[in-house]
Design a protein around this motif. Structure first.
Motif, PDB file in Angstrom:
ATOM      1  N   VAL A 354       0.866  -1.187   0.000  1.00 24.58           N
ATOM      2  CA  VAL A 354       0.000   0.000   0.000  1.00 24.58           C
ATOM      3  C   VAL A 354       0.892   1.223   0.000  1.00 24.58           C
ATOM      4  CG1 VAL A 354      -1.768   1.295   1.237  1.00 24.58           C
ATOM      5  CG2 VAL A 354      -1.820  -1.206   1.256  1.00 24.58           C
ATOM      6  N   LEU A 387      -8.180  -0.231   4.898  1.00 18.84           N
ATOM      7  CA  LEU A 387      -7.560  -1.421   4.295  1.00 18.84           C
ATOM      8  C   LEU A 387      -8.568  -2.531   4.033  1.00 18.84           C
ATOM      9  CD1 LEU A 387      -4.257  -1.584   6.398  1.00 18.84           C
ATOM     10  CD2 LEU A 387      -4.535  -0.786   4.035  1.00 18.84           C
ATOM     11  N   MET A 390     -10.230  -1.923   0.523  1.00 19.11           N
ATOM     12  CA  MET A 390      -9.411  -1.598  -0.651  1.00 19.11           C
ATOM     13  C   MET A 390      -9.758  -2.542  -1.797  1.00 19.11           C
ATOM     14  SD  MET A 390      -7.222   0.904  -0.469  1.00 19.11           S
ATOM     15  CE  MET A 390      -6.328   1.954   0.683  1.00 19.11           C
ATOM     16  N   ASP A 391     -10.081  -1.990  -2.962  1.00 19.69           N
ATOM     17  CA  ASP A 391     -10.446  -2.820  -4.106  1.00 19.69           C
ATOM     18  C   ASP A 391      -9.704  -2.428  -5.386  1.00 19.69           C
ATOM     19  OD1 ASP A 391     -11.620  -0.379  -4.435  1.00 19.69           O
ATOM     20  OD2 ASP A 391     -13.565  -1.147  -5.082  1.00 19.69           O
ATOM     21  N   LYS A 392      -8.718  -1.523  -5.258  1.00 19.47           N
ATOM     22  CA  LYS A 392      -7.964  -1.073  -6.428  1.00 19.47           C
ATOM     23  C   LYS A 392      -6.655  -1.868  -6.533  1.00 19.47           C
ATOM     24  CE  LYS A 392     -10.732   2.473  -7.387  1.00 19.47           C
ATOM     25  NZ  LYS A 392     -11.624   2.469  -6.250  1.00 19.47           N
ATOM     26  N   LYS A 395      -3.116   0.276  -4.327  1.00 18.44           N
ATOM     27  CA  LYS A 395      -3.731   0.772  -3.111  1.00 18.44           C
ATOM     28  C   LYS A 395      -2.977   1.997  -2.603  1.00 18.44           C
ATOM     29  CE  LYS A 395      -5.087  -3.952  -1.942  1.00 18.44           C
ATOM     30  NZ  LYS A 395      -4.991  -5.055  -0.956  1.00 18.44           N
ATOM     31  N   ARG A 396      -3.737   2.965  -2.111  1.00 17.04           N
ATOM     32  CA  ARG A 396      -3.097   4.204  -1.685  1.00 17.04           C
ATOM     33  C   ARG A 396      -3.832   4.792  -0.476  1.00 17.04           C
ATOM     34  NH1 ARG A 396      -3.847   6.732  -5.877  1.00 17.04           N
ATOM     35  NH2 ARG A 396      -5.553   8.148  -5.295  1.00 17.04           N
ATOM     36  N   ASP A 414      -8.255   7.401   1.374  1.00 19.15           N
ATOM     37  CA  ASP A 414      -7.894   6.181   0.648  1.00 19.15           C
ATOM     38  C   ASP A 414      -8.521   6.253  -0.737  1.00 19.15           C
ATOM     39  OD1 ASP A 414     -10.611   5.007   0.597  1.00 19.15           O
ATOM     40  OD2 ASP A 414     -10.348   4.776   2.749  1.00 19.15           O
ATOM     41  N   GLY A 416     -10.285   3.704  -1.988  1.00 22.27           N
ATOM     42  CA  GLY A 416     -11.161   2.539  -1.994  1.00 22.27           C
ATOM     43  C   GLY A 416     -12.439   2.774  -2.778  1.00 22.27           C
TER      44      GLY A 416
END
Length: 488
Positions: A354, A387, A390-392, A395-396, A414, A416
């Motif tokens: 991430v 977290l 998160m689905d990308k 992740k950021r 995020d 997300g």
């Protein structure tokens, strides 16, 4: 106006208003029967209030009838007239249109004397009669007799009557009836007024109390007065409103309690079912190799850890909700504190691939009163919540700080999936999860952000979320900066 003052004014009005109305009625009756009010004068002492029948009879019987020579005895007549003048009565004796004697000052009323009745019959005593002359009223008694020389003589007793006294005597029945009517009318009107101003609000309050007793709180008490009853009505309405809110809150608590039992039952049942399944597998020999046995044991330990974590969160939130969690606040330079936390977070996020982007500029001198452990729990709950969803592929997570006036803002974002609009306003509520199916991949009991909100409120700050569905979510924490420790 207070109720005490209202009662005092009403009592005064019950005395003053009838008196004024009575005087007005008397004045009107005077105008009706006399034509004017000029003859009304104040009563005064030693006033002769009328000529009585027995006074005239005794005067004639014991003086002039027994000694007719007295009709020409000036000395006697002067003494008699002086005594009668003390009673405001004048003596006038006439013989065949010739004046034999007149009391002092009576000749000034020559017009009145000229209008006196003529001689009728000797020994006739005329009943006293009233006569008006120059806006004054006189009561006159006449007695006719013959002199020693058999000349007709008329004796007149003239009394200038007090019109007010005579008026009262004459019209007493009317005045009495008018007084009774005025008193009844006044008391009826004042009682009706006081009833509307005092008794009616009391009846409304009694009816409202009855509705409360029956459990009906869906109404409003409307008392518009500014006196004690109005204040009582406002207090009653405030009580009703708070009681209604309390019942609604109790219903909400009961609903939350049922939801808690349902959610916790589900969340506890899932790991327990897994633990039972793996234990049965071990007992039945399914784990027939050291590797399988170790795998089963590790799974059991992980599920037990989940249960332990869930119970800890429930216990923590319960203490926060009842304000029984002790906090150890200290003045902390917030920027160095966050930078140390961000360094530790960066290490952890690298393991999960991430990307962490940090933008902490401004507010280097800002100091905030925080409980270090509790505040770190807030930050941890926010990161864990990001977290989970998160689905990308890339992740950021971003961390930004901003100083606005006397407030320090920390924004954690995020990339997300974001939060649906219908769920955005509820994510900080206890036991709430945007993902209602509560599947094991996202996990959690929905207490993480609720705990974070409670801790931030204890710090005197606020927390809210800005989210755009499909683009991500940003959690913003606003905390007050200590006096003398403001940032740029």
């Amino acid at each position: 106006m207070s109720i005490r003052l209202k009662f005092r004014l009403s009592y005064a009005a019950m005395l003053i208003v009838p008196l004024l109305l009575l005087l007005l009625t008397a004045s009107l009756l005077t105008i009706v029967y006399h034509g004017d009010v000029q003859s009304l004068k104040s009563t005064y002492e030693n006033k002769f209030e009328g000529i009585e029948e027995r006074d005239t009879r005794n005067l004639i019987k014991h003086t002039f009838m027994q000694n007719t020579d007295l009709l020409t005895d000036t000395a006697f007549l002067d003494d008699l007239s002086a005594d009668m003048l003390k009673k405001n009565t004048s003596l006038f004796i006439r013989s065949d249109q010739k004046t034999l004697y007149a009391s002092k000052g009576l000749l000034l009323e020559q017009g009145l004397l000229d209008e006196l009745p003529a001689f009728k019959n000797a020994g006739v005593h005329e009943e006293p009669f009233r006569k008006k002359y120059n806006n004054d009223w006189y009561q006159i008694a006449q007695f006719d007799l013959l002199s020693k020389a058999s000349e007709p003589v008329s004796i007149f007793l003239i009394n200038k009557t007090d019109p007010l006294v005579h008026f009262v005597r004459t019209f007493f029945p009317i005045l009495f009836l008018s007084t009774v009517v005025i008193l009844l009318l006044t008391h009826t009107l004042l009682t009706t007024y006081m009833s509307r101003k005092i008794i009616r609000p009391l009846l409304e309050l009694r009816e409202a109390a009855g509705l409360v007793t029956e459990g009906n709180l869906d109404f409003r008490v409307k008392i518009d007065s500014k006196d004690e009853l109005g204040q009582l009505g406002m207090a009653f309405e405030e009580m009703r409103s708070r009681l209604q809110q309390s019942l609604l809150m109790q219903q909400q608590y009961e609903s939350n309690r049922k939801e808690l039992i349902t959610n916790i039952s589900h969340d506890l049942k899932t790991p327990i079912t897994a633990i039972k399944g793996y234990v049965d597998g071990i007992l039945e020999g399914v784990a027939d190799s050291p590797e399988k046995n170790e795998k089963y044991m590790r799974t059991i330990a992980a599920k037990a850890g989940e249960m332990d974590h869930l119970i800890d969160e429930l216990f923590l939130y319960s203490k926060l909700d009842m304000q029984k969690l002790p906090f150890s606040f200290e003045s902390v330079p917030i920027l160095p504190f966050l930078k140390d936390w961000a360094e530790e977070l960066e290490v952890e996020l690298e393991k999960q691939e991430v990307d962490l982007q940090i933008d902490m500029n401004g507010g280097e001198a800002a100091r905030i009163s925080v409980d270090r452990d509790s505040f770190k729990r807030v930050l941890g709950n926010i990161i864990q919540n990001s977290l989970k969803y998160m689905d990308k592929p890339e992740k950021r997570i971003t961390v930004q700080t901003l100083v606005e006036g006397k407030n320090f803002t920390l924004a954690i974002g995020d990339n997300g999936p974001g939060i649906p609009p219908e769920a955005a306003g509820h994510i900080f509520e206890r036991f709430y999860r945007a993902e209602q199916s509560r599947n094991t991949n996202t996990g959690g009991s929905g207490l993480g952000l609720a705990i974070a909100r409670q801790i931030i409120l204890e710090h005197g700050g606020t927390i809210h979320a800005d989210s755009k569905e499909g683009a991500g979510t940003e959690i913003r924490i606003v905390l007050p900066i200590e006096e003398g420790g403001a940032g740029e």
